[in-house]
Design a protein around this motif. Structure first.
Motif, short mmCIF file in Angstrom:
data_model
loop_
_atom_site.label_atom_id
_atom_site.label_comp_id
_atom_site.label_asym_id
_atom_site.label_seq_id
_atom_site.Cartn_x
_atom_site.Cartn_y
_atom_site.Cartn_z
N TYR A 65 -76.33 -27.27 12.94
CA TYR A 65 -76.04 -26.19 13.90
C TYR A 65 -76.78 -26.42 15.21
O TYR A 65 -76.20 -26.32 16.29
N LEU A 66 -78.08 -26.71 15.14
CA LEU A 66 -78.90 -26.86 16.34
C LEU A 66 -78.45 -28.05 17.19
O LEU A 66 -78.46 -27.99 18.42
N LYS A 67 -78.04 -29.12 16.54
CA LYS A 67 -77.53 -30.28 17.29
C LYS A 67 -76.19 -29.94 17.94
O LYS A 67 -75.91 -30.36 19.07
N GLY A 68 -75.39 -29.12 17.26
CA GLY A 68 -74.12 -28.68 17.82
C GLY A 68 -74.30 -27.84 19.07
O GLY A 68 -73.45 -27.84 19.96
N GLN A 69 -75.43 -27.15 19.14
CA GLN A 69 -75.76 -26.33 20.32
C GLN A 69 -76.53 -27.13 21.37
O GLN A 69 -76.88 -26.58 22.42
N ALA A 70 -76.83 -28.40 21.09
CA ALA A 70 -77.67 -29.25 21.94
C ALA A 70 -79.08 -28.68 22.07
O ALA A 70 -79.75 -28.85 23.09
N LYS A 74 -71.28 -16.72 20.86
CA LYS A 74 -70.29 -16.59 19.78
C LYS A 74 -70.93 -16.21 18.46
O LYS A 74 -70.41 -15.39 17.70
N ASN A 75 -72.11 -16.79 18.17
CA ASN A 75 -72.78 -16.54 16.90
C ASN A 75 -73.96 -15.58 17.00
O ASN A 75 -74.69 -15.39 16.04
N HIS A 76 -74.15 -15.00 18.20
CA HIS A 76 -75.21 -13.99 18.43
C HIS A 76 -76.59 -14.55 18.10
O HIS A 76 -77.38 -13.93 17.38
N VAL A 77 -76.87 -15.73 18.65
CA VAL A 77 -78.13 -16.43 18.36
C VAL A 77 -78.90 -16.68 19.66
O VAL A 77 -78.32 -17.07 20.67
N LEU A 78 -80.21 -16.43 19.60
CA LEU A 78 -81.10 -16.75 20.70
C LEU A 78 -82.03 -17.89 20.30
O LEU A 78 -82.50 -17.95 19.16
N ASN A 79 -82.31 -18.77 21.26
CA ASN A 79 -83.34 -19.79 21.12
C ASN A 79 -84.46 -19.37 22.05
O ASN A 79 -84.28 -19.30 23.27
N LEU A 80 -85.62 -19.04 21.47
CA LEU A 80 -86.73 -18.47 22.23
C LEU A 80 -87.98 -19.33 22.13
O LEU A 80 -88.21 -20.01 21.12
N GLU A 81 -88.80 -19.26 23.17
CA GLU A 81 -90.10 -19.91 23.16
C GLU A 81 -90.92 -19.43 21.96
O GLU A 81 -90.95 -18.24 21.63
#
Length: 335
Positions: free
Chosen positions: A17-22, A105-112
């Protein structure tokens, strides 16, 4: 329409998933997955690689801690909007995690990742006190937020109506239902009977409804929306503020009332509670009575409602707090 991807702590699927989001490099591998803290609302994990670590947060159609409780699935996107609103305000932005990425689309945040901090819910334990320097940091941040981002300074709005509807139900309605499925004696023997008197108090319920209606109205100021010890993080770099998913433009009195309520429920000295209000008032205007009324509302809902706290108070102490809250709302009336 592609189905929302439900994230898990499975390393293989998460890497994919994370690689798909770069959000991971093609040759970057996850070395560890951790739970960063005891969150209530969302699926939250810390992802570690050899190079770095970051936080992944996904909002779902229910509350993570209480899966039986439905919740707005897009709440993570409202949190992202909050971070975008403060993005050019250095003194505010620097006290919060950086927003690295958003998967709408998937309601996901990437946070510090703010590191292995602890939130301030330890204050609810006996003999735990907030020092004045910490209080200054906490109250100064929220005063700056309110003063900096409001309808006078900003064209953008953040209604967050679905989250407000959820919060309204749990603050202003659920605690006063005669049969809401919550047996308060399971929390503390004798609390069910104490609570019954408040559920049957029509004068109190009338006052609560008026404030609930006010909460649902759009206000002039960007609020964090859930400004209490669980949203204050003690880190190596000082206090950081997290989880603004209940954010909206509303009354500053709601925000500060909630904060004062939690200081009281954490058994902080009265002088410190008053000091908190003074620090705020030195930086930003506030209606004292309305603030105390929202404080009373938060005390009532936390003792009688679903979102319980690890309070150190016995039954008589809780009863005294409830009576104090009622007096503020009924005897002093609604402005």
């Amino acid at each position: 329409m592609k189905k929302v991807e439900q994230l898990t702590a499975d390393k293989t699927s998460l890497e994919s998933y994370l690689k798909g989001q770069a959000w991971l490099l093609l040759n970057e591998k996850i070395t560890a997955i951790e739970i960063p803290g005891a969150g209530n609302m969302n699926f939250v994990i810390r992802v570690k690689t050899r190079e770095r670590s970051f936080i992944i947060k996904q909002s779902r159609e229910f509350v993570e801690k209480y899966p039986q409780v439905a919740a707005p699935v897009e709440r993570a996107l409202r949190e992202a909007e909050f971070y975008q609103l403060i993005s050019k305000k250095e003194s505010i932005k620097n006290k919060m995690p950086k927003l690295i990425g958003v998967d709408k689309k998937n309601h996901v945040l990437n946070l510090e990742d703010l590191g292995n901090g602890v939130d301030y819910t330890f204050l609810y334990q006996k003999n735990m006190h907030l020092d004045v320097a910490e209080l200054e940091e906490i109250m100064t941040f929220v005063a700056k937020l309110h003063k900096t981002i409001n309808t006078k300074t900003n064209k953008a709005r953040l209604p967050n109506r679905e989250m407000r509807k959820l919060n309204h139900e749990h603050i202003f309605i659920y605690p006063y239902l005669s049969d809401n499925g919550l047996h308060l004696d399971d929390i503390l023997p004798g609390l069910q009977e104490v609570g019954l008197a408040f559920k049957e108090d029509m004068s109190l319920k009338h006052a609560v409804k008026k404030l609930g209606d006010r909460y649902l109205e759009d206000g002039k100021t960007l609020l964090h929306g859930d400004y209490y010890p669980g949203s204050w993080l003690k880190t190596e770099d000082g206090i950081k503020i997290i989880d603004p998913e209940f954010c909206f433009f509303g009354d500053v009195e709601f925000e500060i009332g909630v904060t004062l309520a939690h200081l009281k429920m954490a058994n902080q000295p009265d002088a410190l509670v008053e000091k908190a209000l003074k620090i705020y008032k030195d930086l930003n205007a506030i209606d004292d009575l309305l603030c105390k009324q929202f404080m009373a509302i938060e005390i009532l809902r936390r003792i009688l409602g679903l979102a319980q706290l690890p309070l150190s108070f016995d039954l008589e102490e809780r009863k005294a707090l409830l009576n104090e809250a009622r007096e503020i709302l009924v005897t002093k009336g609604i402005s």
